[in-house]
Design an enzyme around this catalytic site. Structure first.
Site, short mmCIF file in Angstrom:
data_model
loop_
_atom_site.label_atom_id
_atom_site.label_comp_id
_atom_site.label_asym_id
_atom_site.label_seq_id
_atom_site.Cartn_x
_atom_site.Cartn_y
_atom_site.Cartn_z
N CYS A 71 -65.57 135.59 -52.62
CA CYS A 71 -66.99 135.70 -52.27
C CYS A 71 -67.27 137.02 -51.55
O CYS A 71 -66.74 137.25 -50.45
CB CYS A 71 -67.36 134.51 -51.38
SG CYS A 71 -68.96 134.67 -50.56
N CYS A 74 -68.51 136.63 -48.02
CA CYS A 74 -67.44 136.22 -47.10
C CYS A 74 -66.62 137.43 -46.65
O CYS A 74 -66.25 137.54 -45.48
CB CYS A 74 -66.54 135.19 -47.75
SG CYS A 74 -67.38 133.66 -48.24
N ARG A 319 -51.26 133.31 -10.10
CA ARG A 319 -51.17 131.94 -10.61
C ARG A 319 -50.20 131.84 -11.79
O ARG A 319 -49.08 132.30 -11.71
CB ARG A 319 -52.56 131.41 -10.96
CG ARG A 319 -53.56 131.49 -9.80
CD ARG A 319 -54.85 130.80 -10.11
NE ARG A 319 -54.70 129.36 -9.92
CZ ARG A 319 -55.23 128.47 -10.72
NH1 ARG A 319 -55.93 128.85 -11.78
NH2 ARG A 319 -55.08 127.17 -10.48
N HIS A 330 -45.43 117.97 -8.99
CA HIS A 330 -46.33 116.92 -8.47
C HIS A 330 -46.43 115.76 -9.46
O HIS A 330 -46.46 114.59 -9.05
CB HIS A 330 -47.72 117.49 -8.20
CG HIS A 330 -47.81 118.31 -6.94
ND1 HIS A 330 -47.59 117.78 -5.69
CD2 HIS A 330 -48.10 119.63 -6.74
CE1 HIS A 330 -47.75 118.73 -4.78
NE2 HIS A 330 -48.05 119.85 -5.38
N HIS A 364 -37.33 129.89 0.92
CA HIS A 364 -38.32 129.13 1.67
C HIS A 364 -38.28 127.65 1.29
O HIS A 364 -38.38 126.77 2.17
CB HIS A 364 -39.72 129.69 1.43
CG HIS A 364 -40.03 130.91 2.23
ND1 HIS A 364 -40.21 130.88 3.59
CD2 HIS A 364 -40.18 132.22 1.87
CE1 HIS A 364 -40.47 132.10 4.04
NE2 HIS A 364 -40.46 132.93 3.01
N VAL A 393 -46.62 125.96 2.03
CA VAL A 393 -46.46 127.19 1.24
C VAL A 393 -47.80 127.90 1.09
O VAL A 393 -47.90 129.12 1.26
CB VAL A 393 -45.86 126.86 -0.15
CG1 VAL A 393 -45.90 128.08 -1.05
CG2 VAL A 393 -44.43 126.35 -0.02
N ASN A 394 -48.84 127.14 0.78
CA ASN A 394 -50.17 127.74 0.62
C ASN A 394 -50.65 128.41 1.90
O ASN A 394 -51.25 129.49 1.88
CB ASN A 394 -51.18 126.67 0.20
CG ASN A 394 -51.14 126.40 -1.29
OD1 ASN A 394 -50.43 127.07 -2.04
ND2 ASN A 394 -51.90 125.42 -1.73
#
Length: 519
Positions: A71, A74, A319, A330, A364, A393-394
């Site tokens: 086409c 397209c 992050r 967690h 740590h 830690v945070n």
């Protein structure tokens, strides 16, 4: 005069022909930057991979372009579609994990039934909807209340992106001077990690954690890749790795990771033999590192994807991997049973000590874990200790990042959970000094939040109809001391898996013992 016009036209034609395809399009088009010299960003689908790709996509939405390779319209539309796809698809995308841009060639016989099922009546035809809603392979334009809908205004890159912004409610804001202020809308001028307004607000939307399942998979695969590439599996580290893998094979929130890790465990002794019969030394694996990574996809063949979703920062170096590992830990802490809490704690500590390449982080964490004097007897003991450790830690990193200016301005380190996510977790708060927030917590509510947040909401979605609204009942998490309420079938499967891994470990130890005796 005719000669002059003829010469001018010939010169202009030669100039166009000498240009690269992309330059020619920009010269005669609408002025938009339509690059044709870049690799395709669009994901090609066909009848054999259509369901699996869309079902396993981490994206919230998908666009499927139905086209025919013969086409002309397209072919002319492809640069426009690709320009939008480069914003959302692949590891180099500016906005990864939000929209999956795909295409299906209806001119191929293999796709005939697929295109018929979606009532394709013209080319190119664009459909929009949640990826899992395409899996049924059917769409009727006359159907009411369908989550799949036709894109009726996307014939250029600008118009398609404008349609997406309107659909997702990402309109630009009109400023006082009459100009448009770029609020949270997607734009072709966006640069990676420079578009903070488009990132999800994790601290106020509890449902965002559901998308972290893909980051947990990413972190698991990346950790395995680091272990292999750094040749960290030695005779002294095999036992702690096997122990950690056994826990992951039973309690990892992703089904694909559980399956991949179980396969590695079953072939562990062949991959990393120990003892005098090893090839050249007791630490030499049979396969090369790249061969192992290619042969064993720990969380599926499309992982790692090389981008983050829930754990994505507004800067390239924030992050990501560490966030994904914390979410995994967690999740493990609320998914294990009471009788496993101490062994899981030991396995996590040994894993970080032996396989975490951040030396400062390792020291740590070892200091915090070494201060634990009483064994954990319940799931609550483990999950609450990990919650307190993460907040310590945070607090430490928040102070360091403020002093050095290395933090993520969009996602600063905070005491978790914030009030936006769990107001009932807080009794009161008193600020002693700016760098230190002392909280009075309602720990019953905190534990209830952790179980719901990292247990019930964070589940593997690969067999679910949706990611954030419907959850597999097999992973329904209660607030009881057992944390996870598992159906009989699932419990039996876990028991069988545990027995299998125990037998595997015994068989492995027996092999090593026989080898040592024979030598």
């Amino acid at each position: 005069m005719r000669l002059v016009y003829g010469t001018f036209f010939l010169s202009f034609l030669l100039l166009i022909l000498r240009m690269p395809a992309g330059e020619a399009l920009r010269s005669v088009g609408d002025g938009t930057d339509l690059r044709t010299d870049l690799p395709d960003a669009t994901v090609e689908l066909n009848s054999s991979n259509f369901d699996s790709v869309l079902k396993e996509s981490p994206a919230s939405f998908a666009i499927v372009e139905f086209f025919a390779h013969w086409c002309p319209a397209c072919r002319n539309y492809k640069p426009h579609y690709e320009k939008v796809a480069r914003l959302f698809n692949g590891p180099d995308a500016v906005h990864p994990g939000i929209i999956l841009m795909t295409q299906v060639d209806c001119a191929m016989k293999i796709n005939a039934n697929l295109c018929d099922g979606f009532s394709v009546g013209y080319y190119p035809m664009l459909l929009w909807g949640p990826p899992v809603k395409f899996v049924a392979g059917k769409w009727d334009p006359k159907q009411e209340k369908s989550e799949i809908q036709s894109i009726d205004d996307g014939r250029t890159a600008d118009r398609l992106l404008n349609w997406i912004n309107k659909k997702m409610g990402r309109q630009d804001i009109l400023g006082l001077d009459g100009s448009y202020l770029n609020g949270s809308s997607f734009s072709f001028d966006d640069e990676r990690y420079e578009n903070e307004n488009t990132l999800p607000t994790n601290v106020s939307d509890p449902e965002q954690i559901a998308r972290a399942i893909y980051d947990v998979e990413e972190a698991t695969a990346l950790a395995f890749e680091i272990i292999i590439q750094h040749k960290m599996i030695k005779s002294s580290t095999q036992a702690p790795l096997i122990k950690f893998f056994q826990i992951l094979a039973t309690h990892h929130p992703s089904k694909r990771c559980r399956r991949g890790i179980a396969e590695i465990l079953l072939n562990f002794d062949d991959l990393w033999p120990s003892g005098p019969l090893s090839i050249s030394s007791e630490e030499a694996p049979i396969l090369q590192e790249q061969d192992i990574l290619k042969s064993y996809s720990i969380c599926g063949k499309e992982v790692p994807r090389h981008y983050w979703i829930f754990c994505r920062g507004s800067k390239n170096d924030t992050r990501g991997f560490s966030c994904g590992l914390w979410v995994l830990f967690h999740s493990l802490s609320v998914r294990v049973g009471d009788g496993e809490s101490q062994s899981v704690f030991t396995a996590i500590c040994d894993f970080i000590q032996n396989f975490f390449v951040c030396d400062d982080c390792r020291r740590h964490f070892h200091k915090m874990s070494s201060s634990v004097s009483v064994p954990f007897n319940t799931t609550r003991d483990l999950s609450m200790w990990l919650w307190r450790a993460h907040n310590r830690v945070n607090e430490r990193l928040n102070k360091e990042e403020k002093e050095l200016g290395t933090g993520d301005p969009r996602f600063p380190k905070i005491i978790w959970p914030p009030k936006q996510l769990c107001r009932s977790c807080y009794v009161s708060s008193s600020r002693k000094r700016r760098s230190n927030m002392k909280m009075d917590w309602n720990e019953d509510e905190v534990y209830k939040f952790l179980v719901g947040y990292y247990g019930r909401t964070l589940v593997s979605s690969h067999s679910d109809a949706t990611l954030s609204s419907k959850y597999d009942e097999s992973y329904d998490v209660t607030t009881s001391t057992n944390a996870v309420a598992v159906p009989v079938g699932a419990a039996l499967a876990i028991a069988v898996a545990s027995c299998t891994f125990a037998a595997l470990a015994c068989f492995w130890r027996a092999q090593q013992k026989n080898r040592n005796q024979n030598n």
